[in-house]
Design a protein around this motif. Structure first.
Motif, short mmCIF file in Angstrom:
data_model
loop_
_atom_site.label_atom_id
_atom_site.label_comp_id
_atom_site.label_asym_id
_atom_site.label_seq_id
_atom_site.Cartn_x
_atom_site.Cartn_y
_atom_site.Cartn_z
N VAL A 1 23.39 -42.24 116.27
CA VAL A 1 22.64 -41.13 116.60
C VAL A 1 22.40 -40.24 115.36
N GLU A 2 21.21 -39.30 115.61
CA GLU A 2 20.75 -38.41 114.66
C GLU A 2 21.34 -37.32 115.32
N ILE A 3 22.14 -36.42 114.45
CA ILE A 3 22.55 -35.15 114.83
C ILE A 3 21.90 -34.09 114.12
N ILE A 4 21.22 -33.11 114.70
CA ILE A 4 20.55 -31.94 114.27
C ILE A 4 21.18 -30.97 114.62
N GLY A 5 21.61 -29.88 113.39
CA GLY A 5 22.55 -28.88 113.60
C GLY A 5 21.78 -27.55 113.44
N ILE A 6 21.62 -26.55 114.66
CA ILE A 6 20.96 -25.55 114.44
C ILE A 6 21.87 -24.19 114.70
N ARG A 7 21.87 -23.25 113.77
CA ARG A 7 22.54 -22.25 114.03
C ARG A 7 21.75 -20.90 114.65
N CYS A 8 22.42 -20.16 115.60
CA CYS A 8 21.54 -19.04 115.79
C CYS A 8 21.96 -18.03 115.00
N GLU A 9 21.37 -17.53 114.16
CA GLU A 9 21.56 -16.92 112.73
C GLU A 9 22.22 -15.64 112.84
N THR A 10 21.89 -14.77 114.12
CA THR A 10 22.48 -13.53 114.00
C THR A 10 23.03 -13.09 115.45
N ALA A 11 23.32 -14.21 116.22
CA ALA A 11 23.77 -14.05 117.82
C ALA A 11 25.15 -13.60 117.61
N TYR A 12 25.86 -14.22 116.94
CA TYR A 12 27.45 -13.66 116.90
C TYR A 12 27.51 -12.45 116.40
N ALA A 13 26.70 -11.98 115.41
CA ALA A 13 26.77 -10.86 114.89
C ALA A 13 26.55 -9.62 115.85
N LYS A 14 25.36 -9.92 116.70
CA LYS A 14 25.09 -9.18 117.71
C LYS A 14 26.12 -9.21 118.88
N TRP A 15 26.64 -9.98 119.20
CA TRP A 15 27.71 -10.18 120.08
C TRP A 15 28.79 -9.36 119.55
N ALA A 16 29.46 -9.37 118.50
CA ALA A 16 30.48 -8.65 117.88
C ALA A 16 30.18 -7.11 117.83
N ALA A 17 28.96 -6.82 117.59
CA ALA A 17 28.77 -5.45 117.71
C ALA A 17 28.32 -4.68 119.01
N GLY A 18 28.76 -5.68 120.07
CA GLY A 18 28.64 -5.00 121.40
C GLY A 18 27.12 -5.45 122.12
N ASP A 19 26.27 -6.03 121.45
CA ASP A 19 25.11 -6.61 122.01
C ASP A 19 25.09 -7.83 122.35
N ALA A 20 25.65 -7.93 124.00
CA ALA A 20 25.92 -9.20 124.57
C ALA A 20 24.55 -9.83 125.09
N ASP A 21 23.58 -8.87 125.47
CA ASP A 21 22.30 -8.99 125.73
C ASP A 21 21.57 -9.60 124.80
N GLY A 22 21.36 -9.11 123.49
CA GLY A 22 20.46 -9.65 122.36
C GLY A 22 21.15 -10.90 121.91
N SER A 23 22.50 -11.04 121.86
CA SER A 23 23.14 -12.29 121.62
C SER A 23 22.66 -13.46 122.73
N ALA A 24 22.72 -13.27 123.65
CA ALA A 24 22.31 -14.01 124.62
C ALA A 24 20.85 -14.49 124.86
N ALA A 25 20.15 -13.52 124.22
CA ALA A 25 18.47 -13.62 124.15
C ALA A 25 18.18 -14.57 122.99
N GLU A 26 18.96 -14.26 121.94
CA GLU A 26 18.71 -15.11 120.67
C GLU A 26 19.12 -16.76 121.23
N ILE A 27 20.13 -16.68 121.59
CA ILE A 27 20.73 -18.07 122.02
C ILE A 27 19.68 -18.91 122.98
N ALA A 28 19.24 -18.07 123.85
CA ALA A 28 18.15 -18.80 124.91
C ALA A 28 16.89 -19.28 124.05
N GLU A 29 16.50 -18.26 123.19
CA GLU A 29 15.34 -18.42 122.23
C GLU A 29 15.55 -19.80 121.58
#
Length: 181
Positions: A87-115
């Motif tokens: 297999v070829e494994i391609i890793g992608i990190r949602c750069e700021t999704a966790y920081a948004k979630w930790a700051a209380g912006d669950a919607d912003g985090s979810a939007a970044e993950i969806a994008e």
């Protein structure tokens, strides 16, 4: 890692019929603990990795934290090797999704993950969500490739291990000449 193994073994020694480690970052601890007890100790993400290897050769792993991305990539790689698949494994990190979630912006985090998932779906045969918490962001999305998350398949594996453990206990009791009702 040692502390996580000790916690999992305490659960197993405490009378659990099966133990499910739900954190992908410390999944290695579940693998180690499983070798130290007769009680099944499972990783929540192993069934997901097995399904990913079954479904495709280009597997995209998406995570919000680097500490989860690497262990999930390692698990997928090891799962592919165990299945004699390349297999070829391609890793992608949602750069700021966790920081948004930790700051209380669950919607912003979810939007970044969806994008990120929209982009990831064009890069491989299957997308793997490295964290169970990401599943909610993927819910309802229509993507051209399967998007796998660990909660459903991990819990199903734990239930199966629990049931199997109970059957072994009944057989052991019957074998010892004690009938249970």
């Amino acid at each position: 890692l040692r502390r996580a193994v000790a916690i999992l073994l305490r659960a197993a020694d405490g009378g659990a019929a099966a133990v499910l480690c739900t954190c992908s970052s410390i999944g290695e601890a579940a693998d180690i603990a499983d070798t130290c007890t007769d009680v099944p100790v499972l990783r929540v993400d192993r069934p997901m990795a097995q399904e990913a290897v079954r479904l495709g050769r280009r597997i995209v792993v998406v995570a919000t934290l680097q500490s989860t991305l690497a262990p999930t990539r390692d698990l997928v790689r090891a799962t592919a090797e165990a299945a004699s698949e390349t297999v070829e494994i391609i890793g992608i990190r949602c750069e700021t999704a966790y920081a948004k979630w930790a700051a209380g912006d669950a919607d912003g985090s979810a939007a970044e993950i969806a994008e990120t998932l929209q982009r990831a779906a064009t890069m491989g045969d299957v997308v793997v969500l490295a964290q169970a918490s990401m599943a909610k962001a993927a819910a309802g999305m229509s993507l051209p490739v399967p998007v796998l998350s660990s909660p459903h398949s991990g819990v199903a594996a734990a239930v199966a291990a629990y049931r199997e453990s109970g059957l072994r206990a009944v057989h052991r009791t019957e074998y010892a000449g004690e009938r249970t009702g």
